[in-house]
Design an enzyme around this catalytic site. Structure first.
Site, mmCIF file in Angstrom:
data_model
loop_
_atom_site.group_PDB
_atom_site.id
_atom_site.type_symbol
_atom_site.label_atom_id
_atom_site.label_comp_id
_atom_site.label_asym_id
_atom_site.label_seq_id
_atom_site.Cartn_x
_atom_site.Cartn_y
_atom_site.Cartn_z
ATOM 1 N N GLU A 60 0.809 -1.217 0.000
ATOM 2 C CA GLU A 60 0.000 0.000 0.000
ATOM 3 C C GLU A 60 0.845 1.272 0.000
ATOM 4 O O GLU A 60 0.486 2.260 -0.663
ATOM 5 C CB GLU A 60 -0.948 -0.008 1.204
ATOM 6 N N HIS A 129 -10.462 -5.715 8.781
ATOM 7 C CA HIS A 129 -11.008 -5.278 7.498
ATOM 8 C C HIS A 129 -12.246 -4.403 7.662
ATOM 9 O O HIS A 129 -12.906 -4.103 6.674
ATOM 10 C CB HIS A 129 -11.397 -6.490 6.637
#
Length: 322
Positions: A60, A129
């Site tokens: 990321e 998540h």
């Protein structure tokens, strides 16, 4: 007007902007061949090819950093982070580069990048998540922050975000991707309407209490308003801020001055949350109009959301009881 799902509205926004401007491209994990973890980029690879729909490694910080560099060089990247939790791995790029570079170069360098990320609970995806980190990005100067709750808002805000010269954090709720709603048809040039940042939506008018909802909690706020009207004879005014930076505080204050009460409903944590920020602003600027303290309905102060899978009821009850 057509009935479309949120994921389709977001995809259409990207496709329209990519057709309009060749500098717009999409990048992220599995956005190409797999068409996105939530299928938001479905069909983009077939239409625009690998040069403009780029699958990336699982890194990321690298993804956002590459996007920042591309934006500084004159492109308009739309970066997808698979979940808001994974954005924590890119916070160096987001805070120290993406948000700061325009200040560091005294406005001579712009960073027109959009970083899309899904978040929120209710999808049984586990504690790593399912966080709601809107307040974290709200805290960072230099970032615009969008939080659409309907397909129309999703499309209009994403198109506006892509055209903006400032870096944008675009947060989408995981449970809303399948939500349907009316979206205005595109014009003869294949271009749909934009929604300006900093313009809240008053979804229901009322004179007894103001309820401000965010993302998935907008629906909860509307349900609570109906319950208040049907069971208690109280008329609530429901407001969706749509963007947190810039924030349309004037619309919220105008409502509070009329209703004299306010409840903020969010899925995020209670300490330092969006609701805490709004409560402070309302108290500072509309104190004389309040008949009671601003109330907040928030998520539990815990990282594990496994027990939230039946979470709609408690939020609605909390909004009504406040």
């Amino acid at each position: 007007m057509a009935q479309v799902r949120m994921r389709e509205a977001l995809r259409d926004a990207m496709a329209e902007e990519m057709r309009r401007d060749e500098s717009v491209f999409v990048m992220g994990e599995d956005v190409g061949v797999f068409q996105g973890a939530f299928k938001v980029t479905e069909g983009l690879l077939d239409e625009f090819g690998e040069k403009r729909v780029r699958d990336t490694p699982i890194s990321e910080n690298t993804i956002v950093g590459t996007g920042v560099g591309a934006a500084m060089a004159g492109l308009r990247p739309v970066v997808e982070i698979m979940t808001v939790n994974f954005s924590l791995l890119a916070m160096d790029q987001i805070v120290n580069h993406m948000a700061a570079i325009p200040y560091m170069f005294n406005g001579q360098v712009r960073v027109p990048i959009v970083v899309r990320m899904p978040g929120g609970g209710g999808h049984q995806l586990g504690p790593t998540h399912s966080h709601s980190l809107e307040a974290m990005f709200l805290h960072i100067p230099g970032l615009l922050v969008a939080c659409p709750s309907t397909p129309a808002d999703g499309k209009g805000l994403l198109k506006a975000a892509i055209r903006d010269d400032n870096p944008v954090i675009f947060i989408e709720h995981e449970t809303l991707y399948g939500a349907r709603g009316e979206v205005a048809d595109s014009d003869g040039n294949g271009d749909g309407p934009l929604i300006n940042f900093g313009e809240a939506a008053v979804l229901r008018e009322g004179g007894d209490v103001t309820i401000v909802g965010l993302l998935r909690m907008v629906d909860v706020a509307e349900r609570a308003a109906k319950t208040l009207a049907n069971e208690h004879g109280a008329e609530a005014e429901v407001i969706d801020p749509r963007t947190l930076r810039p924030l349309d505080l004037d619309t919220i204050l105008e409502s509070v001055q009329k209703t004299n009460r306010c409840v903020v409903v969010e899925e995020g944590w209670p300490h330092g949350g969006v609701g805490a920020n709004l409560a402070a602003l309302i108290t500072e600027q509309a104190f004389d109009y309040l008949d009671a303290p601003v109330q907040r309905v928030t998520g539990a102060s815990t990282s594990c959301r496994r027990h939230w899978q039946r979470w709609r009821g408690p939020y609605e009850q909390g909004a009504c009881s406040r």
